[in-house]
Write a protein that holds these residues in place. Structure first.
Motif, PDB file in Angstrom:
ATOM      1  N   SER A  61       0.843  -1.184   0.000  1.00 36.52           N
ATOM      2  CA  SER A  61       0.000   0.000   0.000  1.00 36.52           C
ATOM      3  C   SER A  61       0.873   1.227   0.000  1.00 36.52           C
ATOM      4  O   SER A  61       2.036   1.186   0.377  1.00 36.52           O
ATOM      5  N   SER A  62       0.295   2.345  -0.387  1.00 43.61           N
ATOM      6  CA  SER A  62       1.048   3.592  -0.367  1.00 43.61           C
ATOM      7  C   SER A  62       1.198   4.064   1.050  1.00 43.61           C
ATOM      8  O   SER A  62       0.300   3.909   1.873  1.00 43.61           O
ATOM      9  N   ALA A  63       2.351   4.674   1.346  1.00 43.77           N
ATOM     10  CA  ALA A  63       2.628   5.104   2.708  1.00 43.77           C
ATOM     11  C   ALA A  63       1.612   6.107   3.233  1.00 43.77           C
ATOM     12  O   ALA A  63       1.139   5.980   4.363  1.00 43.77           O
ATOM     13  N   GLY A  65     -11.192  -0.513  12.929  1.00 44.71           N
ATOM     14  CA  GLY A  65     -10.352  -1.323  12.061  1.00 44.71           C
ATOM     15  C   GLY A  65     -10.709  -1.101  10.598  1.00 44.71           C
ATOM     16  O   GLY A  65     -11.868  -0.845  10.256  1.00 44.71           O
ATOM     17  N   LEU A  66      -9.718  -1.180   9.718  1.00 39.75           N
ATOM     18  CA  LEU A  66      -9.939  -0.999   8.287  1.00 39.75           C
ATOM     19  C   LEU A  66      -9.203  -2.084   7.522  1.00 39.75           C
ATOM     20  O   LEU A  66      -8.004  -2.308   7.725  1.00 39.75           O
ATOM     21  N   VAL A  67      -9.927  -2.749   6.620  1.00 38.95           N
ATOM     22  CA  VAL A  67      -9.344  -3.726   5.695  1.00 38.95           C
ATOM     23  C   VAL A  67      -9.785  -3.333   4.295  1.00 38.95           C
ATOM     24  O   VAL A  67     -10.984  -3.125   4.052  1.00 38.95           O
ATOM     25  N   ARG A  75      -9.582  -9.445  -5.366  1.00 40.21           N
ATOM     26  CA  ARG A  75     -10.049 -10.124  -4.161  1.00 40.21           C
ATOM     27  C   ARG A  75      -8.903 -10.494  -3.223  1.00 40.21           C
ATOM     28  O   ARG A  75      -9.018 -11.430  -2.436  1.00 40.21           O
ATOM     29  N   ARG A  76      -7.842  -9.731  -3.283  1.00 36.34           N
ATOM     30  CA  ARG A  76      -6.719  -9.907  -2.363  1.00 36.34           C
ATOM     31  C   ARG A  76      -6.649  -8.701  -1.425  1.00 36.34           C
ATOM     32  O   ARG A  76      -6.972  -7.576  -1.822  1.00 36.34           O
ATOM     33  N   VAL A  77      -6.218  -8.963  -0.202  1.00 38.15           N
ATOM     34  CA  VAL A  77      -6.129  -7.903   0.807  1.00 38.15           C
ATOM     35  C   VAL A  77      -5.004  -6.955   0.427  1.00 38.15           C
ATOM     36  O   VAL A  77      -3.869  -7.395   0.198  1.00 38.15           O
ATOM     37  N   ARG A  78      -5.321  -5.664   0.377  1.00 40.51           N
ATOM     38  CA  ARG A  78      -4.327  -4.657   0.001  1.00 40.51           C
ATOM     39  C   ARG A  78      -3.858  -3.809   1.177  1.00 40.51           C
ATOM     40  O   ARG A  78      -2.742  -3.290   1.153  1.00 40.51           O
ATOM     41  N   LEU A  79      -4.685  -3.647   2.173  1.00 43.57           N
ATOM     42  CA  LEU A  79      -4.307  -2.794   3.311  1.00 43.57           C
ATOM     43  C   LEU A  79      -5.038  -3.269   4.557  1.00 43.57           C
ATOM     44  O   LEU A  79      -6.212  -3.670   4.487  1.00 43.57           O
ATOM     45  N   VAL A  80      -4.376  -3.208   5.681  1.00 41.92           N
ATOM     46  CA  VAL A  80      -4.997  -3.497   6.971  1.00 41.92           C
ATOM     47  C   VAL A  80      -4.311  -2.638   8.018  1.00 41.92           C
ATOM     48  O   VAL A  80      -3.089  -2.522   8.030  1.00 41.92           O
ATOM     49  N   ASN A  81      -5.095  -1.989   8.868  1.00 41.64           N
ATOM     50  CA  ASN A  81      -4.473  -1.158   9.906  1.00 41.64           C
ATOM     51  C   ASN A  81      -4.311  -1.949  11.206  1.00 41.64           C
ATOM     52  O   ASN A  81      -4.806  -3.069  11.349  1.00 41.64           O
ATOM     53  N   ALA A  82      -3.610  -1.333  12.152  1.00 47.01           N
ATOM     54  CA  ALA A  82      -3.280  -2.027  13.399  1.00 47.01           C
ATOM     55  C   ALA A  82      -4.518  -2.369  14.207  1.00 47.01           C
ATOM     56  O   ALA A  82      -4.584  -3.415  14.865  1.00 47.01           O
ATOM     57  N   GLU A  83      -5.538  -1.485  14.174  1.00 48.03           N
ATOM     58  CA  GLU A  83      -6.755  -1.752  14.936  1.00 48.03           C
ATOM     59  C   GLU A  83      -7.478  -2.976  14.388  1.00 48.03           C
ATOM     60  O   GLU A  83      -8.026  -3.781  15.148  1.00 48.03           O
ATOM     61  N   PRO A 141       0.631  -8.609   9.953  1.00 47.42           N
ATOM     62  CA  PRO A 141      -0.095  -8.219   8.733  1.00 47.42           C
ATOM     63  C   PRO A 141       0.254  -9.082   7.533  1.00 47.42           C
ATOM     64  O   PRO A 141      -0.519  -9.176   6.576  1.00 47.42           O
ATOM     65  N   ALA A 142       1.433  -9.722   7.552  1.00 47.66           N
ATOM     66  CA  ALA A 142       1.823 -10.589   6.438  1.00 47.66           C
ATOM     67  C   ALA A 142       0.893 -11.781   6.290  1.00 47.66           C
ATOM     68  O   ALA A 142       0.861 -12.422   5.227  1.00 47.66           O
ATOM     69  N   ASP A 143       0.114 -12.084   7.354  1.00 47.25           N
ATOM     70  CA  ASP A 143      -0.861 -13.165   7.260  1.00 47.25           C
ATOM     71  C   ASP A 143      -2.079 -12.767   6.435  1.00 47.25           C
ATOM     72  O   ASP A 143      -2.938 -13.620   6.145  1.00 47.25           O
ATOM     73  N   LEU A 144      -2.193 -11.476   6.077  1.00 43.21           N
ATOM     74  CA  LEU A 144      -3.335 -10.997   5.306  1.00 43.21           C
ATOM     75  C   LEU A 144      -2.929 -10.363   3.976  1.00 43.21           C
ATOM     76  O   LEU A 144      -3.550 -10.629   2.938  1.00 43.21           O
TER      77      LEU A 144
END
Length: 371
Positions: A15-17, A29-31, A37-45, A55-58
């Motif tokens: 993802s972009s910084a 939380g945000l996914v 259909r692949r996960v591109r971003l996930v935040n810590a919450e 996060p590498a698991d997603l």
């Protein structure tokens, strides 16, 4: 990269910084799932809520595999919702309670971000999932279940008594003596009064919680009000079970003029005296005194007292200690009504080792009288 508070935020892989940094500032939380259909971003919450440490698991993996979601019927939510192949008019889904990875319940909101400007090419470019922990909702549901269970239990006992005695009187009136009839009618009256008090307490809790309680203020002779309570309890119990005293300051200086809601004060001190008689022991002493322009009422019993760790808990809603001998509503209502008058109520240990409830109420004529 850093947040607005200067805290270091690691960029989410793939993802972009700037986007990842902004995602870390969100309270929920945000996914984000891409068109593939692949996960591109996930935040810590989101990682915290999903109980996924890495996060590498997603990131970069098929969402169906790494973020399975099922509804209350056990259906695969991704297949049922079908964000990518559904009607082009859909923009997302309202919040739903879903079961996530590892069986954890999560509140999920979905938003579909479409690409193109019309002409039939409005494919879903991104699916954005907002996640919230379901613990607060589960706690609210448990509290609601407690309310229903408590109310049902407290209503059932007196209603059973009332229906039983009225049925017996209606069907076998001639078989009972006058004394038996009087006893049964007195029991019906007592249980009806108990039901009325319970319903009043429940209504008061609703008003207190919604900040919609109104007071009808007027001049009150608190000494006369308390004396009436003591006489009432003496008639219903062993003589001397409750006694009323004047404190030194009140005896020497008299009591200041007091404006309050007389009906609410009756409710406050009825609950406190009943609580002392039910949970305490020996004689219950009600002392009326003053501290400056404050009116003070102390209710003392001669029981074992309340442990320091429980003294704040006793004012909680539905808290009744290990005995389960009450609804746990009375003292919650007492504190709410006292504070509505601008006063305070506390509990401590008295000289005999029992419990002392100390009520402080302001005196004088208020600027505005509530109706």
């Amino acid at each position: 990269m850093t947040t607005a508070d200067g805290e270091r935020v690691p960029a989410t892989p793939g993802s972009s910084a700037p986007v990842a940094s902004m995602a870390e500032l969100l309270p929920d939380g945000l996914v984000v799932v891409g068109a593939d259909r692949r996960v591109r971003l996930v935040n810590a919450e989101a990682l915290r809520i999903l109980d996924i440490p890495d996060p590498a698991d997603l990131i970069g993996l098929p969402v169906d595999d790494v973020l399975p979601l099922t509804d209350k019927y056990g259906r695969d939510w991704w297949a049922h919702a079908d964000p990518w192949d559904g009607a082009a008019s859909r923009t997302g889904h309202l919040e739903k309670l879903l079961v996530g990875p590892r069986g954890k319940e999560v509140l999920v909101t979905a938003r579909y971000v479409r690409s193109g400007l019309g002409g039939g090419d409005e494919r879903v470019d991104r699916v954005m999932l907002g996640l919230r922990d379901a613990e607060a909702r589960q706690r609210a549901e448990r509290d609601q279940a407690t309310v229903l269970s408590t109310v049902a239990h407290e209503l059932r006992a007196p209603l059973t008594s009332v229906t039983g005695f009225t049925s017996s009187l209606l069907r076998r009136w001639e078989r009972f003596t006058d004394e038996q009839k009087r006893l049964m009618i007195e029991t019906i009256e007592a249980d009806a009064n108990r039901l009325t008090r319970l319903i009043t307490e429940l209504l008061d809790i609703s008003r207190l919680d919604s900040d919609s309680l109104n007071l009808r203020l007027g001049p009150v002779d608190l000494h006369d009000l308390l004396r009436t309570h003591v006489v009432r309890h003496e008639l219903g119990r062993a003589t001397g079970a409750v006694r009323l005293e004047l404190g030194d300051a009140a005896a020497e200086q008299g009591l200041p003029e007091m404006w309050a809601d007389a009906d609410r004060l009756e409710q406050i001190f009825f609950n406190l005296i009943e609580n002392a008689l039910r949970h305490g022991a020996g004689v219950v002493t009600v002392t009326l005194d003053r501290r400056g322009e404050w009116v003070v009422v102390r209710v003392d019993d001669e029981g074992d007292g309340i442990p320091p760790s429980d003294r704040e808990k006793v004012f909680g809603r539905f808290w009744h200690g290990p005995s389960n001998a009450s609804t746990g509503l009375g003292l919650y209502v007492v504190r709410g009504l006292v504070e509505a008058h601008g006063g305070t109520v506390t509990v401590e240990e008295n000289e005999a080792g029992g419990a002392r409830f100390d009520v402080r109420l302001p005196s004088g004529l208020p600027d505005v009288v509530s109706e």
